[in-house]
Write an enzyme that holds these catalytic residues in place. Structure first.
Site, PDB file in Angstrom:
ATOM      1  N   LYS A  69     -67.621 -11.605 138.075  1.00 26.61           N
ATOM      2  CA  LYS A  69     -66.541 -11.550 137.079  1.00 26.61           C
ATOM      3  C   LYS A  69     -65.595 -10.375 137.338  1.00 26.61           C
ATOM      4  O   LYS A  69     -64.379 -10.541 137.328  1.00 26.61           O
ATOM      5  CB  LYS A  69     -67.147 -11.476 135.684  1.00 26.61           C
ATOM      6  CG  LYS A  69     -66.132 -11.502 134.554  1.00 26.61           C
ATOM      7  CD  LYS A  69     -66.797 -11.650 133.219  1.00 26.61           C
ATOM      8  CE  LYS A  69     -67.624 -10.446 132.829  1.00 26.61           C
ATOM      9  NZ  LYS A  69     -69.010 -10.457 133.284  1.00 26.61           N
ATOM     10  N   THR A  71     -65.267  -8.748 140.178  1.00 28.69           N
ATOM     11  CA  THR A  71     -64.634  -9.022 141.466  1.00 28.69           C
ATOM     12  C   THR A  71     -63.451  -9.967 141.285  1.00 28.69           C
ATOM     13  O   THR A  71     -62.382  -9.769 141.883  1.00 28.69           O
ATOM     14  CB  THR A  71     -65.663  -9.633 142.431  1.00 28.69           C
ATOM     15  OG1 THR A  71     -66.787  -8.764 142.529  1.00 28.69           O
ATOM     16  CG2 THR A  71     -65.069  -9.837 143.814  1.00 28.69           C
ATOM     17  N   ARG A  92     -63.945  -2.035 132.257  1.00 31.35           N
ATOM     18  CA  ARG A  92     -64.853  -1.044 131.706  1.00 31.35           C
ATOM     19  C   ARG A  92     -65.339  -0.109 132.809  1.00 31.35           C
ATOM     20  O   ARG A  92     -65.293  -0.439 133.988  1.00 31.35           O
ATOM     21  CB  ARG A  92     -66.068  -1.730 131.070  1.00 31.35           C
ATOM     22  CG  ARG A  92     -65.738  -2.569 129.850  1.00 31.35           C
ATOM     23  CD  ARG A  92     -66.963  -3.346 129.384  1.00 31.35           C
ATOM     24  NE  ARG A  92     -67.394  -4.294 130.396  1.00 31.35           N
ATOM     25  CZ  ARG A  92     -68.609  -4.842 130.446  1.00 31.35           C
ATOM     26  NH1 ARG A  92     -69.510  -4.526 129.533  1.00 31.35           N
ATOM     27  NH2 ARG A  92     -68.917  -5.706 131.381  1.00 31.35           N
ATOM     28  N   LYS A 103     -78.930  -4.352 138.528  1.00 36.60           N
ATOM     29  CA  LYS A 103     -77.615  -4.993 138.527  1.00 36.60           C
ATOM     30  C   LYS A 103     -76.660  -4.385 139.549  1.00 36.60           C
ATOM     31  O   LYS A 103     -75.823  -5.061 140.133  1.00 36.60           O
ATOM     32  CB  LYS A 103     -76.985  -4.899 137.129  1.00 36.60           C
ATOM     33  CG  LYS A 103     -75.591  -5.503 137.018  1.00 36.60           C
ATOM     34  CD  LYS A 103     -75.065  -5.380 135.599  1.00 36.60           C
ATOM     35  CE  LYS A 103     -73.660  -5.955 135.484  1.00 36.60           C
ATOM     36  NZ  LYS A 103     -72.654  -5.137 136.182  1.00 36.60           N
ATOM     37  N   ALA A 271     -72.296  -5.835 126.783  1.00 30.41           N
ATOM     38  CA  ALA A 271     -71.993  -7.010 125.967  1.00 30.41           C
ATOM     39  C   ALA A 271     -73.239  -7.650 125.372  1.00 30.41           C
ATOM     40  O   ALA A 271     -73.128  -8.433 124.442  1.00 30.41           O
ATOM     41  CB  ALA A 271     -71.240  -8.047 126.799  1.00 30.41           C
ATOM     42  N   PHE A 299     -70.683  -9.978 130.666  1.00 32.77           N
ATOM     43  CA  PHE A 299     -71.630 -11.083 130.763  1.00 32.77           C
ATOM     44  C   PHE A 299     -70.932 -12.424 130.544  1.00 32.77           C
ATOM     45  O   PHE A 299     -69.755 -12.589 130.850  1.00 32.77           O
ATOM     46  CB  PHE A 299     -72.810 -10.872 129.817  1.00 32.77           C
ATOM     47  CG  PHE A 299     -73.694  -9.718 130.216  1.00 32.77           C
ATOM     48  CD1 PHE A 299     -74.198  -9.627 131.501  1.00 32.77           C
ATOM     49  CD2 PHE A 299     -74.013  -8.720 129.320  1.00 32.77           C
ATOM     50  CE1 PHE A 299     -74.998  -8.563 131.890  1.00 32.77           C
ATOM     51  CE2 PHE A 299     -74.825  -7.653 129.698  1.00 32.77           C
ATOM     52  CZ  PHE A 299     -75.313  -7.579 130.982  1.00 32.77           C
ATOM     53  N   PHE A 380     -68.533 -18.432 147.878  1.00 30.68           N
ATOM     54  CA  PHE A 380     -69.490 -17.793 148.777  1.00 30.68           C
ATOM     55  C   PHE A 380     -69.482 -18.564 150.106  1.00 30.68           C
ATOM     56  O   PHE A 380     -69.228 -19.778 150.129  1.00 30.68           O
ATOM     57  CB  PHE A 380     -70.901 -17.815 148.175  1.00 30.68           C
ATOM     58  CG  PHE A 380     -71.137 -16.774 147.126  1.00 30.68           C
ATOM     59  CD1 PHE A 380     -71.980 -15.707 147.362  1.00 30.68           C
ATOM     60  CD2 PHE A 380     -70.507 -16.848 145.885  1.00 30.68           C
ATOM     61  CE1 PHE A 380     -72.208 -14.737 146.393  1.00 30.68           C
ATOM     62  CE2 PHE A 380     -70.729 -15.893 144.916  1.00 30.68           C
ATOM     63  CZ  PHE A 380     -71.581 -14.825 145.172  1.00 30.68           C
ATOM     64  N   TRP A 408     -63.174 -12.357 147.377  1.00 29.50           N
ATOM     65  CA  TRP A 408     -64.248 -11.480 147.874  1.00 29.50           C
ATOM     66  C   TRP A 408     -64.067 -11.226 149.367  1.00 29.50           C
ATOM     67  O   TRP A 408     -64.207 -10.101 149.834  1.00 29.50           O
ATOM     68  CB  TRP A 408     -65.610 -12.129 147.603  1.00 29.50           C
ATOM     69  CG  TRP A 408     -66.768 -11.230 147.943  1.00 29.50           C
ATOM     70  CD1 TRP A 408     -67.361 -10.295 147.145  1.00 29.50           C
ATOM     71  CD2 TRP A 408     -67.475 -11.191 149.190  1.00 29.50           C
ATOM     72  NE1 TRP A 408     -68.388  -9.666 147.824  1.00 29.50           N
ATOM     73  CE2 TRP A 408     -68.481 -10.193 149.072  1.00 29.50           C
ATOM     74  CE3 TRP A 408     -67.364 -11.896 150.396  1.00 29.50           C
ATOM     75  CZ2 TRP A 408     -69.368  -9.893 150.115  1.00 29.50           C
ATOM     76  CZ3 TRP A 408     -68.240 -11.594 151.435  1.00 29.50           C
ATOM     77  CH2 TRP A 408     -69.220 -10.605 151.284  1.00 29.50           C
TER      78      TRP A 408
END
Length: 555
Positions: A69, A71, A92, A103, A271, A299, A380, A408
């Protein structure tokens, strides 16, 4: 492909003064913190122009496979710049706890990162340390007041203010202190939460200015007397000193993306245990400086997006003009029943189709706020054309448009199609936007509304004791507060193993907490912890300095 930190290390950054100039921040408003990061003095900014368009990036439920998210937020922001749109990114700040846990950091990944990645993921500009210090100053003053006679008649059994630490540490969840005899005070049960769950964090992220910050700090309820009347932070006389500790932290932080575009990183409530959005100050500052502002909510959309719209937008008078919902082939496969260990075993169109029920649920939920999201398929390298095609097909069947994004690997160039679509939607606006529930709905009904409408619970169990507590808060004048749900991020239910789109499950509200300064009521469901623990093999084991003194293992 090099690792995120290797990509970051190879980046050519511009001095923060040049980034500020590109964003429209004059020298007199810039407070540098080294070469590549700064704070912005909002009082020294030029007069505000018409506000820009607000674009929210959210996602399906997170899985160990990753959704990307942040990214995607970075990639979309860079892509909007590439198509000629003056844009500011608002994210954030990452917490130290996840960086050393499982994470990882929160600065994006691949060719879509915010820089300097290592500093952002570690101490950054010290905002979290300031929040931790302000929170624990209040804790110390509470125990000090009790030690010196307790003139406020605080009931030691009803002190609700705990301590915080910006680290995952399960050993501190429940403790007894102070111990050691008369000179150390009166023993009582207490505990620690992680800093991002602190009400101070929520207050900083929802305050409009320093005066509002101090007022909100003063409104914090730290505990109750024997007659159950509340004791406030202002009664302890801690709010002025706490404001002093936060006077710099309240200013937005300015950094840059890998493509040298400006970004605000400010605040960082989780979140799953808080409201999951960057600061109102940063968002509103960005909206008067740029034509488009890209922000995210933590999230999945069932947590972050719901709170963004029901808490942040409600309090700050904001509304999203467009919403992006991030999904990946990998995470949909997991929602379709494929274990993480088998995600590299080749094409599995049927698993993607089966897992798309999670995507459908989030699309339906976002539409309940009056906005149809655009689906960003975060690509991906193992994804096949057939798997991508089924996501596009399913999204269209669910009434949304899906676009493949390769930011990405390719940076902003890989998200230009998404940028064109989202900019057009933002220009059109969202005239039908509305929060999920009205201010004057009873607190228990607000909780049930979120559980039934967003989580699709068949039953919501709120004990008589919790209902009595909610009713007391309504009688105290807090009935118009929104609710902030604390539950697992991995499922629509309170069971993190129930992937996909579970329905008719039970949600039990085991505890409620009043955040009178922040302005919401926290409803805790399931086994969610406000102080996370470390995994069996924490990421901290791989983080080290190499022979050249450079950080390795951070991601």
């Amino acid at each position: 492909m090099p690792t995120d930190i290797e990509i970051a290390r190879q980046a050519t950054l511009k001095p923060i003064t040049e980034v500020a100039a590109k964003a429209g921040v004059p020298d007199e408003a810039l407070i540098p913190y080294g070469k590549y990061k700064a704070k912005v003095d909002r009082d020294a900014l030029p007069p505000a122009s018409a506000p820009g368009k607000l674009i929210l990036v959210t996602a399906i439920n997170p899985t160990p496979a990753g959704e990307g998210k942040t990214t995607t937020s970075v990639g979309l922001s860079d892509a909007l710049h590439r198509i000629g749109k003056k844009t500011l990114l608002c994210l954030r700040e990452p917490s130290l706890g996840p960086c050393f846990g499982v994470k990882g950091g929160g600065a994006g990944g691949g060719k879509s990162q915010v820089m300097p990645m290592d500093e952002i993921n570690l101490h950054f500009t010290g905002d979290f340390h300031a929040i931790t210090s302000a929170h624990n100053l209040l804790s110390a003053m509470i125990d000090n007041h009790i030690y010196w006679g307790n003139s406020l008649e605080i009931d030691l059994r009803r002190v609700t203010w705990r301590r915080v630490l910006d680290m995952n540490d399960r050993a501190l969840r429940q403790i007894v202190g102070p111990l050691g005899g008369v000179s150390n005070g009166f023993p009582r049960e207490t505990g620690f939460d992680i800093t991002v769950a602190s009400e101070i964090m929520a207050i900083l992220c929802l305050a409009s200015d320093l005066d509002d910050l101090q007022k909100r700090l003063g409104d914090i309820i730290i505990g109750y007397r024997r007659d159950k009347s509340p004791v406030f932070c202002r009664d302890i006389k801690a709010d002025p000193a706490m404001t002093v500790l936060l006077k710099d932290a309240i200013q937005p932080n300015l950094v840059q993306t890998l493509e040298n575009n400006p970004a605000f990183l400010h605040g960082g409530p989780f979140a799953n245990i808080a409201h999951g959005c960057n600061s109102v100050i940063a968002t509103k500052t960005a909206l008067v400086m740029a034509d488009y502002v890209v922000t995210e909510a933590g999230f999945g959309a069932d947590l972050g997006a719901e709170k963004f719209m029901d808490i942040k937008c409600r309090m700050a008078g904001l509304k999203p003009d467009a919403i992006v919902l991030v999904a990946t082939v990998r995470s949909l496969k997991m929602n379709g029943g494929v274990p993480k260990s088998e995600l590299t075993n080749g094409e599995n169109v049927e698993a993607v189709r089966a897992g798309a029920v999670n995507l459908k649920r989030h699309i339906e939920n976002v539409k309940k706020f009056g906005i149809t999201p655009t689906i960003a398929i975060n690509h991906f390298y193992l994804d096949t054309d057939a798997e991508i095609a089924v996501i596009k097909e399913m999204a269209e069947e669910f009434g949304a448009e899906a676009v493949i994004c390769k930011h990405w690997a390719d940076g902003g160039a890989g998200a230009e199609e998404l940028a064109h679509i989202v900019a057009a939607k933002a220009d059109a606006g969202a005239p039908d936007f509305a929060p999920l529930y009205p201010d004057d709905m009873p607190l228990a009904d607000k909780i049930e509304t979120v559980c039934r409408e967003i989580y699709r619970a068949g039953s919501v169990t709120i004990s008589s004791a919790v209902r009595k507590q909610l009713k007391q808060w309504e009688e105290m004048g807090y009935g118009k507060f929104p609710v902030c749900m604390a539950k697992t991020q991995y499922s629509f239910s309170t069971d993190p193993t129930k992937l996909g789109a579970p329905e008719d499950h039970e949600v039990t509200i085991r505890e409620v907490r009043l955040s009178a300064g922040a302005g919401f009521v926290v409803a805790i469901a399931g086994d969610i912890m406000t102080m996370p623990g470390l995994p069996k093999v924490p990421s901290a084991e791989a983080i080290h300095l190499d022979e050249n003194g450079q950080i390795e293992g951070l991601f």
